[in-house]
Design an enzyme around this catalytic site. Structure first.
Site, PDB file in Angstrom:
ATOM      1  CE  LYS A 190      -1.821   2.461   3.282  1.00 27.36           C
ATOM      2  NZ  LYS A 190      -1.659   3.803   2.706  1.00 27.36           N
ATOM      3  CD  GLU A 264      13.257   3.819   7.763  1.00 29.75           C
ATOM      4  OE1 GLU A 264      13.355   4.605   8.723  1.00 29.75           O
ATOM      5  OE2 GLU A 264      13.011   4.171   6.611  1.00 29.75           O
ATOM      6  CB  CYS A 298      13.049   8.607   8.178  1.00 28.59           C
ATOM      7  SG  CYS A 298      13.827   7.629   6.917  1.00 28.59           S
ATOM      8  CD  GLU A 393      10.546  12.048  12.148  1.00 27.64           C
ATOM      9  OE1 GLU A 393       9.513  11.475  12.521  1.00 27.64           O
ATOM     10  OE2 GLU A 393      11.370  11.535  11.368  1.00 27.64           O
TER      11      GLU A 393
HETATM   12  P1  NAI Z   1       2.138   7.719   8.711  1.00 27.66           P
HETATM   13  O1  NAI Z   1       3.069   6.917   9.506  1.00 27.66           O
HETATM   14  O2  NAI Z   1       0.777   7.959   9.233  1.00 27.66           O
HETATM   15  O3  NAI Z   1       1.958   7.050   7.250  1.00 27.66           O
HETATM   16  C1  NAI Z   1       2.821   6.128   6.675  1.00 27.66           C
HETATM   17  C2  NAI Z   1       2.011   5.035   5.997  1.00 27.66           C
HETATM   18  O4  NAI Z   1       1.277   4.305   6.977  1.00 27.66           O
HETATM   19  C3  NAI Z   1       0.958   5.534   5.022  1.00 27.66           C
HETATM   20  O5  NAI Z   1       0.908   4.643   3.935  1.00 27.66           O
HETATM   21  C4  NAI Z   1      -0.326   5.474   5.822  1.00 27.66           C
HETATM   22  O6  NAI Z   1      -1.480   5.340   5.031  1.00 27.66           O
HETATM   23  C5  NAI Z   1      -0.113   4.245   6.645  1.00 27.66           C
HETATM   24  N1  NAI Z   1      -0.852   4.172   7.901  1.00 27.66           N
HETATM   25  C6  NAI Z   1      -1.347   5.200   8.658  1.00 27.66           C
HETATM   26  N2  NAI Z   1      -1.952   4.709   9.756  1.00 27.66           N
HETATM   27  C7  NAI Z   1      -1.847   3.362   9.701  1.00 27.66           C
HETATM   28  C8  NAI Z   1      -2.255   2.310  10.555  1.00 27.66           C
HETATM   29  N3  NAI Z   1      -2.886   2.533  11.703  1.00 27.66           N
HETATM   30  N4  NAI Z   1      -1.948   1.038  10.200  1.00 27.66           N
HETATM   31  C9  NAI Z   1      -1.283   0.789   9.070  1.00 27.66           C
HETATM   32  N5  NAI Z   1      -0.884   1.746   8.219  1.00 27.66           N
HETATM   33  C10 NAI Z   1      -1.146   3.020   8.529  1.00 27.66           C
HETATM   34  O7  NAI Z   1       2.809   9.077   8.379  1.00 27.66           O
HETATM   35  P2  NAI Z   1       2.059  10.446   8.043  1.00 27.66           P
HETATM   36  O8  NAI Z   1       0.846  10.642   8.867  1.00 27.66           O
HETATM   37  O9  NAI Z   1       1.836  10.482   6.623  1.00 27.66           O
HETATM   38  O10 NAI Z   1       3.132  11.484   8.529  1.00 27.66           O
HETATM   39  C11 NAI Z   1       3.153  11.901   9.892  1.00 27.66           C
HETATM   40  C12 NAI Z   1       4.545  12.014  10.414  1.00 27.66           C
HETATM   41  O11 NAI Z   1       5.183  10.751  10.302  1.00 27.66           O
HETATM   42  C13 NAI Z   1       5.455  12.930   9.647  1.00 27.66           C
HETATM   43  O12 NAI Z   1       5.317  14.248  10.048  1.00 27.66           O
HETATM   44  C14 NAI Z   1       6.789  12.370   9.987  1.00 27.66           C
HETATM   45  O13 NAI Z   1       7.199  12.869  11.234  1.00 27.66           O
HETATM   46  C15 NAI Z   1       6.552  10.900  10.093  1.00 27.66           C
HETATM   47  N6  NAI Z   1       6.928  10.154   8.883  1.00 27.66           N
HETATM   48  C16 NAI Z   1       8.086   9.461   8.886  1.00 27.66           C
HETATM   49  C17 NAI Z   1       8.484   8.787   7.757  1.00 27.66           C
HETATM   50  C18 NAI Z   1       9.749   8.010   7.720  1.00 27.66           C
HETATM   51  O14 NAI Z   1      10.255   7.731   6.644  1.00 27.66           O
HETATM   52  N7  NAI Z   1      10.285   7.578   8.830  1.00 27.66           N
HETATM   53  C19 NAI Z   1       7.719   8.836   6.531  1.00 27.66           C
HETATM   54  C20 NAI Z   1       6.466   9.545   6.634  1.00 27.66           C
HETATM   55  C21 NAI Z   1       6.126  10.193   7.777  1.00 27.66           C
END
Ligand code: NAI
Length: 781
Positions: A190, A264, A298, A393
């Site tokens: 996804k 990650e 990240c 972050e």
């Molecule tokens: P997120 O962690 O919510 O989203 C990442 C992925 O997880 C997306 O595909 C989303 O649809 C999915 N997701 C969301 N909730 C889920 C759940 N309960 N179970 C399974 N999958 C789920 O990240 P978001 O909201 O887009 O960004 C929020 C913060 O997360 C950012 O401000 C940043 O701090 C951090 N982030 C860190 C990343 C990294 O590479 N370590 C990448 C993206 C965001």
């Protein structure tokens, strides 16, 4: 304009990349997408818009997957998996190679589509993201080819559910899909809801490459679809990249489900500049560290630590460099900073920065477009470790800075974080660089460079940045399992007997904490009986306080982690020698405890196991990964830290030794919980340790109820990993409780292991006892 004027302003003319082909591709697809399931696109259904964050324009409509869609995708992946895994590695290699070639061939289309969808500068998608994507498929085509010869004892896990973020949409897809399918798994992936378009173009590439249907399935939607994947019973492994908060939820949701998991997650990575650094290079590095992809990285170098003596000069130069950054249309090839992915993320960044009162804020003097999701490059100096922005972050183009005086202080500040993803250090002094790199708590360390990635070098973190690696040989472990067949393990119950008089001269077994025998804090012991009901002795019942004392002792014995493999080998041999001297006594004890014959064989196996890990202590080496830059990535195997282990019930001595020996051989300190049913052999074993020069606190031994002790160990923030080989049903409990500090877990999920045979020792144990830190250093021309 005169040449002089041109030189004075150094203005760039616009150099826009054409979006025509990418927009035409979207129109060709009807500007509305379904899911890619079983080799075909489904009809578009109700969903949401995918927008260009630079101007708010709608690019396409995406479908929100239903439970039915996810079920169908998982079914397709399951149906395809066995046949895909059964192909010779060479056949899978050819498919991965075909994908690599097709991505390369369509790289311009991919790059433009990525920039339109995500807002990242076209220079980055064209020169970094997409080249790394095909590099990943080439590299893993090689892994598929080599799997049969190099990993003969490993096999695919099955169906992998993969959930990826929006910051490197296609690159994260490549990091997930390439190793998974190379090793014979099939996937349901996804993409993030903001950025699904390149994943859908990739689906089309899979079709063009003739990939068998069902091997790659892509479903779109928001977190609710992610949850459906996480909770799906037809999936063997979840791989997630994204926020720490969602990672923690996934850890809790998958606890006890037998699903393998890699996470990650976020970071707040230090960027350390020592006073002898090449300042101009360090400043140029910062452009890549924190303004690359608008800081939505990240492993972004988001915490700048500058040595005090050069701080003023460094900040002045840095501000001048910031003023020269160009921010605007991401499709313009002269742009340094593009658009933030979505208004929601822009608001998160804005709110976090606006809520801060600490330090001094500097914003680049560069013009920021009035429309679209743009945020100016920002520097906040004069912060302290207690400042919220030094800990949280931000995931935006905001650099938080403070100063340090000595290298020791730099390390202390750098490690003062709940994260541990990456670290960067700049110094012209090779001795200093190689002294500091091992001391940084991080999965990657870059010396005199930053944000370097390659398929050959594992990427991933420690602490709350998650666990597991992507890339390199070390990344394959996350997509394979040992071929050894397992059986289910039933709870081993202690024998019951008649209360009788305890021999007053019989030594009462104690706990072993911090190198000393310790009475249990609660003052309780339990009778241990032989099969015929005869009282064999009493075993202490440890409580939470005893666990905490043992963890404290183990945490305090950190010097063990810095000892040489040679020294650890000698101590392991010494333990074996001392056990051998008392072999008959231990054999008799094991026979009495288990009510079986065979104690002598178990003791001999334990001695041999100690030899095995004495052998490995100075041989389980790291690697030097060849990476296509002017450098080398040293993949160093570091101890995990403090490991809590619930030892096997069925092999009272061998179970304990099998967990202890690999852990301490690799430099960890352990809190071992003896077999619950037959604890006395493990408690006798501390006398062997006492005579074998094992430093206090390195090995601690408890006895008592596995369930209670496991919960306390898994909850404890100073425990870095919990292993369970217990016959009690506690895998789910351990995995769920581990979510607190996202410690690593290795739980048997109710499966038994042949402790006397090959499955009782080897690389799996060594791998669980180590984390790989990749240290990128300049090397060669
Ligand atoms: P997120 O962690 O919510 O989203 C990442 C992925 O997880 C997306 O595909 C989303 O649809 C999915 N997701 C969301 N909730 C889920 C759940 N309960 N179970 C399974 N999958 C789920 O990240 P978001 O909201 O887009 O960004 C929020 C913060 O997360 C950012 O401000 C940043 O701090 C951090 N982030 C860190 C990343 C990294 O590479 N370590 C990448 C993206 C965001």
């Amino acid at each position: 304009m005169t040449v002089k004027e041109i030189f004075e302003t150094m203005d760039y003319g616009p150099a826009p990349e054409s979006a025509a082909d990418a927009l035409a591709w979207l129109v060709d697809q009807g500007s509305a997408f379904g899911h890619f399931i079983n080799g075909k696109f489904t009809a578009p259904s109700e969903g949401f818009d995918s927008k260009n964050p630079a101007n708010g324009e709608v690019l396409a409509q995406l479908s929100q997957a239903s439970q039915d869609d996810v079920d169908t995708a998982v079914k397709a992946a399951r149906a395809a998996q066995k046949k895909w895994a059964a192909l010779p590695g060479h056949s899978r290699a050819r498919y991965l190679y075909a994908i690599a070639r097709l991505v390369q061939k369509h790289s311009r289309l991919f790059a433009v589509l990525e920039t339109l969808d995500n807002g990242k500068p076209i220079r980055e998608s064209r020169d970094i993201d997409i080249p790394l994507v095909h590099r990943h498929f080439y590299y893993h085509a090689g892994m598929a080819q080599l799997m049969d010869s190099e990993l003969p004892d490993r096999e695919a896990l099955g169906v992998c559910g993969q959930i990826i973020p929006w910051n490197f949409p296609l690159l994260m897809l490549a990091w997930k899909i390439a190793p998974a399918i190379a090793m014979g798994n099939t996937v349901v992936l996804k993409p993030a809801e903001y950025t699904s378009l390149t994943a859908l173009l990739f689906a089309d590439i899979c079709r063009q490459a003739g990939l068998p249907k069902g091997v790659v399935n892509i479903v779109t939607g928001d977190g609710a679809v992610g949850e459906m994947i996480v909770n799906h019973e037809g999936i063997e492994k979840i791989a997630f990249t994204g926020s720490t908060s969602v990672g923690r939820k996934i850890r809790e949701a998958t606890a006890g489900s037998c699903k393998a998991l890699t996470l990650e997650l976020g970071g707040k990575s230090p960027y350390i500049v020592f006073e002898d650094a090449d300042i101009d290079s360090a400043i140029e590095g910062l452009v890549d560290a924190i303004w690359f992809n608008q800081g939505q990285v990240c492993c972004a170098g988001s915490r700048l630590l500058v040595q005090e003596g050069i701080a003023d000069r460094f900040y002045t130069k840095l501000k001048a460099r910031m003023d020269g950054l160009r921010i605007g249309n991401p499709l313009d090839k002269c742009i340094d900073v593009g658009a933030v992915v979505d208004p929601v993320q822009l608001k998160t960044i804005t709110d976090l920065v606006d809520s801060n009162d600490d330090g001094e804020i500097y914003r680049a003097a560069t013009a920021v477009p009035a429309e679209g999701c743009f945020y100016p490059p920002t520097l906040i100096t004069g912060l302290s470790t207690a400042s919220k922005l030094m800990q949280e972050e931000i995931f935006g183009p905001v650099l938080c800075a403070m100063t340090f005086r000595t290298p020791g202080e730099a390390v202390e500040i750098a490690n003062n974080t709940r994260y541990g993803l990456a670290a960067t250090l700049w110094t012209e002094n090779v001795n200093l660089a190689l002294d500091i790199a091992p001391k940084l708590t991080a999965g990657m360390v870059w010396v005199n460079a930053t944000n370097l990635f390659d398929a050959a070098a594992g990427f991933g973190g420690v602490r709350e940045s998650g666990f597991g690696r992507e890339g390199g040989w070390e990344g394959l472990a996350a997509y394979t399992k040992p071929k050894a067949s397992t059986k289910s393990l039933t709870k081993i119950e202690a024998f019951i007997g008649e209360d009788g008089p305890v021999d007053p001269l019989d030594r009462t077994a104690k706990l072993y904490i911090g190198g000393k025998q310790a009475r249990p804090d609660g003052g309780y012991s339990q009778n241990i009986y032989a099969k015929n009901g005869k009282l064999l002795g009493q075993a202490p019942i440890a409580n939470r306080k005893d666990v905490r004392n043992a963890v404290e002792a183990a945490a305090g014995a950190s010097a063990w982690s810095k000892t040489t493999g040679h020294l650890r080998a000698q101590i392991l041999y010494y333990i074996a020698e001392n056990l051998s001297a008392r072999a008959d006594e231990f054999a008799a004890r094991i026979d009495a405890l288990t009510g079986k014959k065979g104690g002598d064989k178990e003791v001999q196996a334990a001695i041999s196991r100690l030899f095995t890990y004495a052998a490995w202590a100075d041989k389980y080496d790291g690697q030097a990964h060849g990476v296509p830059i002017r450098g080398v990535a040293l993949a160093m195997k570091e101890p995990v830290g403090v490991i809590g282990a619930l030892c096997a019930d069925e092999a009272p001595l061998l179970g304990l030794v099998s967990a202890m020996a690999p852990a301490i051989a690799m430099g960890n300190r352990v809190v071992l919980t003896a077999s619950e049913a037959y604890p006395l052999a493990a408690l006798d074993f501390y006398q062997v340790l006492e005579t074998s020069d094992v430093p206090a606190g390195v090995v601690n031994i408890l006895s008592g109820n596995h369930e209670e002790l496991a919960k306390t160990l898994a909850d404890h923030l100073n425990v870095d990993a919990v292993w369970s080989f217990s016959s009690s049903d506690i895998s789910g409990l351990i995995e769920g409780a581990s979510a607190g500090n996202l410690k690593r877990t290795w739980a048997n999920n109710g499966q038994s292991r042949d402790w006397m045979g090959a499955a009782g020792e080897g690389k799996d144990f060594l791998e669980a006892a180590t984390v790989v830190k990749n240290i990128w250093i300049p090397y060669g021309e």
